[in-house]
Scaffold this motif. Structure first.
Motif, short mmCIF file in Angstrom:
data_model
loop_
_atom_site.label_atom_id
_atom_site.label_comp_id
_atom_site.label_asym_id
_atom_site.label_seq_id
_atom_site.Cartn_x
_atom_site.Cartn_y
_atom_site.Cartn_z
N ARG A 181 14.90 23.95 8.41
CA ARG A 181 15.47 23.07 9.43
C ARG A 181 14.38 22.46 10.30
N GLU A 182 13.39 23.26 10.65
CA GLU A 182 12.32 22.78 11.52
C GLU A 182 11.40 21.79 10.81
N SER A 183 11.12 22.02 9.54
CA SER A 183 10.23 21.10 8.82
C SER A 183 10.89 19.74 8.62
N VAL A 184 12.20 19.74 8.36
CA VAL A 184 12.91 18.46 8.27
C VAL A 184 12.85 17.74 9.60
N ARG A 185 13.04 18.48 10.68
CA ARG A 185 12.98 17.87 12.01
C ARG A 185 11.58 17.27 12.27
N ASN A 186 10.53 17.99 11.87
CA ASN A 186 9.16 17.49 12.07
C ASN A 186 8.90 16.21 11.28
N SER A 187 9.33 16.19 10.03
CA SER A 187 9.13 14.98 9.21
C SER A 187 9.90 13.81 9.80
N ALA A 188 11.15 14.06 10.19
CA ALA A 188 11.96 12.98 10.76
C ALA A 188 11.35 12.45 12.05
N ARG A 189 10.82 13.36 12.86
CA ARG A 189 10.20 12.92 14.12
C ARG A 189 9.01 12.00 13.83
N VAL B 48 0.88 -1.16 0.00
CA VAL B 48 0.00 0.00 0.00
C VAL B 48 0.92 1.21 0.00
N VAL B 49 1.08 1.82 -1.17
CA VAL B 49 2.08 2.88 -1.36
C VAL B 49 1.39 4.24 -1.23
N VAL B 50 1.86 5.05 -0.30
CA VAL B 50 1.33 6.41 -0.14
C VAL B 50 2.47 7.40 -0.27
N SER B 51 2.13 8.61 -0.73
CA SER B 51 3.15 9.63 -0.97
C SER B 51 2.77 10.94 -0.31
N PRO B 52 2.95 11.04 1.01
CA PRO B 52 2.76 12.35 1.63
C PRO B 52 3.85 13.33 1.23
N ASP B 53 5.02 12.78 0.87
CA ASP B 53 6.18 13.53 0.38
C ASP B 53 6.85 14.35 1.48
N SER B 54 6.07 14.95 2.34
CA SER B 54 6.59 15.53 3.57
C SER B 54 5.67 15.08 4.69
N LEU B 55 6.17 15.13 5.91
CA LEU B 55 5.32 14.84 7.06
C LEU B 55 5.29 16.03 8.01
N ASP B 56 5.60 17.19 7.44
CA ASP B 56 5.43 18.48 8.09
C ASP B 56 4.21 19.15 7.45
N ASP B 57 3.24 19.56 8.26
CA ASP B 57 1.98 20.05 7.71
C ASP B 57 2.13 21.29 6.83
N THR B 58 3.06 22.17 7.16
CA THR B 58 3.26 23.37 6.34
C THR B 58 3.77 23.01 4.95
N VAL B 59 4.78 22.15 4.89
CA VAL B 59 5.32 21.75 3.59
C VAL B 59 4.28 20.94 2.81
N MET B 60 3.50 20.12 3.50
CA MET B 60 2.44 19.37 2.82
C MET B 60 1.44 20.33 2.17
N ARG B 61 1.09 21.41 2.85
CA ARG B 61 0.19 22.40 2.25
C ARG B 61 0.86 23.06 1.05
N VAL C 273 8.78 9.78 0.97
CA VAL C 273 9.09 11.11 1.51
C VAL C 273 10.21 11.72 0.68
N VAL C 274 10.00 12.96 0.26
CA VAL C 274 11.00 13.68 -0.54
C VAL C 274 11.33 14.98 0.18
N PHE C 275 12.52 15.10 0.69
CA PHE C 275 12.94 16.34 1.35
C PHE C 275 13.39 17.36 0.30
N GLY C 276 13.24 18.63 0.64
CA GLY C 276 13.70 19.70 -0.26
C GLY C 276 12.58 20.35 -1.03
N GLY C 277 11.34 20.26 -0.53
CA GLY C 277 10.21 20.87 -1.22
C GLY C 277 10.05 22.34 -0.89
N PRO C 278 9.00 22.96 -1.42
CA PRO C 278 8.75 24.39 -1.17
C PRO C 278 8.61 24.68 0.32
#
Length: 460
Positions: A342-350, A291-304, A333-338
């Motif tokens: 530093r904080e958004s990477v930390r949120n996704s990693a968490r 079951v493949v899903v692509s949130p691409d980020s797991l930080d809500d701001t970057v997801m928006r 998950v793809v880091f480096g989006g719009p």
């Protein structure tokens, strides 16, 4: 009646290329065959010697169609297949001139569709087709000479046979792919533009306007049975998002369960919403491989910023339902989006550290910018400048942040190799000021990973 040759350029031996069964061009060939045209499909997985001798050009074809599935290799940072396609098309044109043949040359396929107007000229074609190709190729085959030297592209449109015609593939072609690769084959269940508005995704542009056709389950059942008889045991439902229309997705899952074909497994791209309790229970025991899903980020701001129709809360609910039903999950998950910081990477990693198992993460760094996407509009770049790999500007420190923040259990050799390759490619690029709507933090250095036809697609 016309004589039509179809050439699967996705089967060319190229660095980073992973040939998969040519579903799209087979749909075109099937439509032409049913209309009474004489066709041949050249695939170099099935016919490797044809790459050298070009014997398939020894007939006077009315139309030759070239299909391009991918512009870039899937797993190689800052590389491209474009130069190989150009060189091969030149070989074909030279051989046709030598033989005195002058067929109508047509380009198509999803990769071609992204850069159709540019590739018509670069490949020396008469015309290109954007989007679904069956009906357009039927029009071309009906009156080939009217398309000679036409230039430009035409828009593909709805093909009614999708709802009525069971797609059966030649045994020799299927055998070639079951023998040459870990056998997986695509199955198309619907033709409807994806409702999501992901900033990097060109699917809606490729698909174009369509009627939202859903393949009847009896037609789908016949196709799956035929695939199974030919030896395939893995199928991939090629819908942009398998469960975008949950009611129909449930019908497809129920069909697979009822068929109960020995050893058959399947996978698809899913979205965490809609994904209800009943759907999770249906998937259990259906043979779903991933079951493949692509949130691409797991930080809500970057997801928006990425245009996602869901957020991290939906991901939590999806994972809970998947765990409850023991479903195999893959999370892209793809880091480096719009707006990545530093904080958004930390949120996704968490989120990853707290919620994912070791084998569930699929990770990359950098977003390839493609035409007709929100990222392309933000950068304001012409389509022809995007033909060679161009990545959305991101902070080089992302690589360090990812290594610092992700649990060591995710740091597999493959993931570390991907990170090192991405960083090496990034360092070859010239640093520039950030472009786009979202401003970087003061003092941050950004770069586009861009190339302009330097052989392998990378600036040296």
């Amino acid at each position: 009646m016309s004589r039509v040759l179809l050439v699967n350029l996705a089967s060319l031996p190229m660095d980073g290329n992973q040939p998969i069964f040519p579903l799209g061009v087979r749909c075109v060939q099937d439509a032409l065959d049913r209309a009474g045209h004489v066709t041949r499909l050249v695939d170099f997985v099935e016919e490797p010697k044809g790459l050298v001798d070009l014997e398939w050009l020894g007939h006077e074809w009315d139309v030759i169609g070239f299909t391009i599935r991918n512009i870039d290799p899937i797993d190689i940072t800052c590389s491209t297949h474009v130069d190989e396609y150009i060189a091969f098309a030149e070989r074909v044109r030279t051989e046709l001139d030598r033989r005195g043949f002058h067929p109508v040359l047509v380009g198509g396929g999803p990769g071609f569709s992204l850069f159709g107007s540019t590739l018509v000229g670069k490949l020396g074609l008469d015309v290109g087709v954007i989007g679904p190709g069956e009906q357009a190729m039927l029009d071309i085959a009906t009156d080939p000479r009217s398309f000679k030297d036409r230039g430009g592209v035409i828009q593909g449109r709805r093909h009614c046979g999708f709802l009525t015609d069971t797609l059966r593939h030649p045994s020799s072609l299927m055998t070639a792919y079951t023998n040459a690769h870990r056998a997986m084959i695509g199955v198309e269940t619907r033709r409807k533009t994806c409702y999501q508005t992901c900033a990097y995704c060109p699917y809606a542009y490729i698909d174009g306007d369509n009627a939202g056709d859903l393949k009847p389950v009896d037609v789908l059942a016949d196709e799956i049975r035929g695939i199974h008889r030919e030896g395939f045991r893995r199928i991939f439902f090629t819908d942009g998002i398998f469960n975008s229309e949950l009611r129909y997705a449930k019908k497809v899952v129920e069909l697979v369960r009822e068929l109960a074909l020995d050893g058959l497994t399947w996978s698809a791209y899913f979205t965490p919403k809609p994904f209800d309790e009943d759907f999770g229970e249906m998937l259990q025991g259906s043979g779903v491989e991933a079951v493949v899903v692509s949130p691409d980020s797991l930080d809500d701001t970057v997801m928006r910023n990425l245009g996602k129709s869901f957020d991290s809360r939906h991901m939590v609910r999806f994972l809970e339902r998947s765990r409850k039903n023991a479903l195999p999950v893959k999370v892209n998950v793809v880091f480096g989006g719009p707006g990545e910081t530093r904080e958004s990477v930390r949120n996704s990693a968490r989120f990853i550290n707290e919620n994912l198992n070791d084998d569930e993460l699929v990770m990359h760094v950098g977003y390839r910018v493609l035409p007709a996407t929100a990222l392309a509009r933000q950068l304001g770049m012409d389509d022809d400048l995007l033909l060679y790999p161009t990545f959305y500007p991101f902070d080089l420190d992302v690589f360090n942040w990812v290594i610092q923040d992700l649990d060591s259990r995710f740091m597999t050799p493959q993931l570390m190799m991907n990170l090192m390759a991405g960083r090496a490619s990034a360092r070859k690029m010239a640093r520039v000021e950030a472009m786009g709507v979202i401003a970087p933090a003061q003092g941050t250095t950004y770069l586009p990973l861009a190339s302009r036809g330097s052989g392998n697609g990378c600036n040296r």
